[in-house]
Design a protein around this motif. Structure first.
Motif, PDB file in Angstrom:
ATOM      1  N   TRP A  84      -4.243  -6.400  -2.194  1.00 31.46           N
ATOM      2  CA  TRP A  84      -5.400  -5.753  -1.576  1.00 31.46           C
ATOM      3  C   TRP A  84      -6.652  -6.550  -1.943  1.00 31.46           C
ATOM      4  O   TRP A  84      -6.697  -7.237  -2.958  1.00 31.46           O
ATOM      5  CB  TRP A  84      -5.524  -4.286  -2.006  1.00 31.46           C
ATOM      6  CG  TRP A  84      -5.693  -4.064  -3.484  1.00 31.46           C
ATOM      7  CD1 TRP A  84      -6.869  -4.026  -4.179  1.00 31.46           C
ATOM      8  CD2 TRP A  84      -4.659  -3.835  -4.445  1.00 31.46           C
ATOM      9  NE1 TRP A  84      -6.638  -3.805  -5.512  1.00 31.46           N
ATOM     10  CE2 TRP A  84      -5.296  -3.671  -5.712  1.00 31.46           C
ATOM     11  CE3 TRP A  84      -3.267  -3.740  -4.376  1.00 31.46           C
ATOM     12  CZ2 TRP A  84      -4.576  -3.440  -6.880  1.00 31.46           C
ATOM     13  CZ3 TRP A  84      -2.560  -3.504  -5.551  1.00 31.46           C
ATOM     14  CH2 TRP A  84      -3.210  -3.353  -6.769  1.00 31.46           C
ATOM     15  N   SER A  86     -10.282  -2.219   0.856  1.00 27.57           N
ATOM     16  CA  SER A  86      -9.086  -2.527   0.039  1.00 27.57           C
ATOM     17  C   SER A  86      -8.004  -1.474   0.142  1.00 27.57           C
ATOM     18  O   SER A  86      -6.971  -1.589  -0.518  1.00 27.57           O
ATOM     19  CB  SER A  86      -9.398  -2.689  -1.455  1.00 27.57           C
ATOM     20  OG  SER A  86     -10.513  -3.486  -1.651  1.00 27.57           O
ATOM     21  N   GLY A 145       0.826  -1.202   0.000  1.00 26.36           N
ATOM     22  CA  GLY A 145       0.000   0.000   0.000  1.00 26.36           C
ATOM     23  C   GLY A 145       0.863   1.256   0.000  1.00 26.36           C
ATOM     24  O   GLY A 145       1.814   1.358   0.768  1.00 26.36           O
ATOM     25  N   ASP A 190     -10.326  -5.424   4.338  1.00 25.80           N
ATOM     26  CA  ASP A 190     -11.012  -6.267   3.357  1.00 25.80           C
ATOM     27  C   ASP A 190     -12.528  -6.193   3.464  1.00 25.80           C
ATOM     28  O   ASP A 190     -13.229  -6.585   2.531  1.00 25.80           O
ATOM     29  CB  ASP A 190     -10.565  -7.732   3.511  1.00 25.80           C
ATOM     30  CG  ASP A 190      -9.061  -7.907   3.279  1.00 25.80           C
ATOM     31  OD1 ASP A 190      -8.365  -6.900   3.085  1.00 25.80           O
ATOM     32  OD2 ASP A 190      -8.594  -9.063   3.303  1.00 25.80           O
TER      33      ASP A 190
END
Ligand code: FAD
Length: 515
Positions: free
Chosen positions: A454, A489, A94, A482
């Motif tokens: 993700w 995500s 991320g 999630d």
């Protein structure tokens, strides 16, 4: 500090396991190393130190609860972490954040980091082009033409209501799926493209499919149309909104510079105990009168009044819950999400490619790439993404991985960095390969503590199980990006979920059903 996760490759040194990371925590634990501490009952045990777990642990400890944080890896951040190699941060998972993501922005403001962001793009010099490489050859466009192509293709895709999706999904932060959401979740993007017939030009279609696959890391047939529409709605129903929210601003010092603030604040409360490199094996809920016991793979057992599981969906079924997970959760865990994104960084010599963006599709393993920065050596940093479509494992064949970069345009690769877990290397037949008692390297797909990138669902998962995933079970609360209601995500969604779980546990322990 270095993490066992990740590896880098250079011409001079070849493939090297483990990369430096400020999120690797020393000492690895602040609790006694005896096998168990049954006499100490914590208020809450948090399992997993990604952003959901970090936020939950911080909020609970700052609120005065006694917290134990247990994490399988040697570092914080889970699927979001950065490595600083030769003074340059590479984002392994991320990366991008935006002020339109209210929850992550609240935290950026909390830690006074508003001015520690930079844009990934620099279109001020160099070739300044969007390259669309396909089986018929490479077309070159200005970035304005790129934006117009993407906007027109995506608007057609989402125009299920004559309003570019605005009426179809008006409340993208809702914690429930409407009947219309469920109908769209029954469709894949491939289904929607078939329904659209010949509305897209060939060029629009290539751009659109490349963008969708960048978002889902899946295939068109396994990408839920509803979830794509959800991203589009969250981004304000425009392509410009998508760029701003999804791929524009990142931390100058890397994601881990953000994550350490959460842990630091939690530790400063004096209420946080922790242990890293301590994978949890089992969680046993004693029910109304008893406490919850958590057992790690090393055999240590800890007790608490409540547990927050901050495990990702794709590994939820690797922990033994007693009583077992409720059927809806268990079914969702068996199904899992479908995102198997391959994210690779290359340090290349061509300075002019700092301003390139590219789609290489449908023939290439890396589908979407762009200039993401300039390294201290004056080289260009390019980041590229692939997924289930033409899936490959970058560490298995470095020559192929470099060739995938050439799928955008020729470039001289000096260094490759990817988020792959650390296993022993050996040389066979003159080529570096990975070996772990007969197995090969782990990447996000092979990573046992993530089993994917993700969250991105195939059709039907959310319609069937979204509410199941968010539900509490006895004394156990479940927090993960999630199943966030908003920026599911994303880092934002993980923080949303950690906040929700800590607030729910606190309310529960002080005897109020709602806060
Ligand atoms: P995780 O980060 O997965 O945390 C779960 C934790 O549980 C992990 O630390 C894991 O090690 C631990 N764990 C697992 N099993 C056990 C066990 N048995 N015992 C103890 N601990 C265990 N989001 C954005 O906002 N912007 C982006 O640009 C972006 N890009 C991404 C690119 C990639 C390649 C990836 C992989 C993700 C990206 N994301 C992005 C998504 C974002 O990283 C995740 O949504 C978010 O970090 C998930 O946080 P989490 O806490 O819910 O889960």
């Amino acid at each position: 500090m270095a993490s066992r996760d990740g590896y880098s490759w250079t011409k001079a040194d070849g493939l090297r396991p483990g990369v430096p990371c400020i999120g690797a925590i020393q000492p690895p634990s602040n609790i006694a190393s005896s096998s168990s501490s049954p006499s100490t009952e914590f208020d809450v045990i948090v399992v997993g130190a990604g952003y959901a777990g970090l936020t939950a642990a911080r909020d609970a400890s700052v609120a005065g609860l006694k917290v134990l944080l247990l994490e399988a890896r040697d570092r914080i951040g889970g699927r979001s972490w950065s490595s600083n190699i030769d003074g340059y941060p590479y984002e392994m998972g991320g990366t991008w954040v935006y002020w339109g993501q209210a929850t992550v922005w609240r935290e950026i403001a909390r830690y006074g980091m508003q001015d520690e962001l930079e844009s990934s793009y620099d279109f001020s010099r160099g070739i300044n082009k969007f390259l669309l490489a396909s089986t018929g050859g490479t077309q070159s466009f200005t970035h304005e033409e790129e934006d117009a192509l993407m906007q027109s293709g995506l608007a057609k895709l989402f125009n299920v209501d004559g309003k570019d999706g605005r009426d179809a999904l008006p409340m993208p932060h809702s914690a429930h799926l409407s009947p219309s959401d469920r109908r769209f979740d029954g469709m894949s993007v491939a289904d929607r493209l078939a329904e659209m017939g010949g509305q897209l030009t060939p060029t629009e279609r290539l751009c659109l499919e490349g963008f969708v696959l960048l978002c889902s890391g899946a295939t068109l047939a396994t990408t839920s149309f509803y979830e794509m529409l959800h991203w589009w709605a969250l981004s304000g129903y425009t392509y410009e909104g998508c760029v701003n929210h999804l791929v524009r601003f990142k931390f100058r010092a890397g994601q881990s510079s953000f994550a350490v603030r959460f842990l630091g604040e939690a530790l400063a409360s004096g209420n946080l105990s922790y242990a890293f490199s301590e994978p949890v094996a089992a969680v046993r809920d004693g029910g109304a009168q008893g406490s919850v016991t958590v057992t790690t793979r090393s055999g240590r057992t800890f007790a608490a009044k409540r547990v927050i599981s901050a495990l990702p969906l794709n590994v939820l079924d690797t922990v033994a819950f007693e009583p077992p997970l409720q059927e809806g959760k268990a079914a969702a865990a068996r199904t899992g999400h479908v995102n198997q994104t391959v994210k690779v960084h290359a340090e290349i010599r061509e300075r002019e490619l700092r301003s390139f963006t590219g789609v290489s599709y449908p023939h290439n393993g890396l589908i979407y790439g762009f200039g993401d920065g300039e390294t201290p050596a004056g080289n260009t940093h390019v980041v590229a993404f692939g997924g289930q479509h033409k899936h490959f494992h970058p560490e298995d064949d470095i020559d192929r991985t470099i060739a995938e970069f050439h799928g955008f345009t020729p470039m001289n690769v000096e260094r490759l960095v990817s988020a792959i877990r650390n296993y022993k290397l050996c040389r066979r037949g003159g080529r570096l390969i990975a070996d772990r008692r007969g197995q090969v390297f782990h990447n996000w797909s092979r990573d046992e503590f993530a089993k994917g990138a993700w969250f991105f669902p195939a059709p039907g998962l959310l319609a069937s199980h979204f509410e199941d995933l968010r539900a509490r079970q006895g004394n156990i609360f479940f927090a993960s990006s999630d199943w966030a209601s908003g920026w599911r995500s994303f880092i934002d969604g993980a923080i949303e979920e950690g906040t929700r779980a800590a607030a729910s546990v606190r309310a529960d322990l002080i005897g109020r059903s709602k806060i």
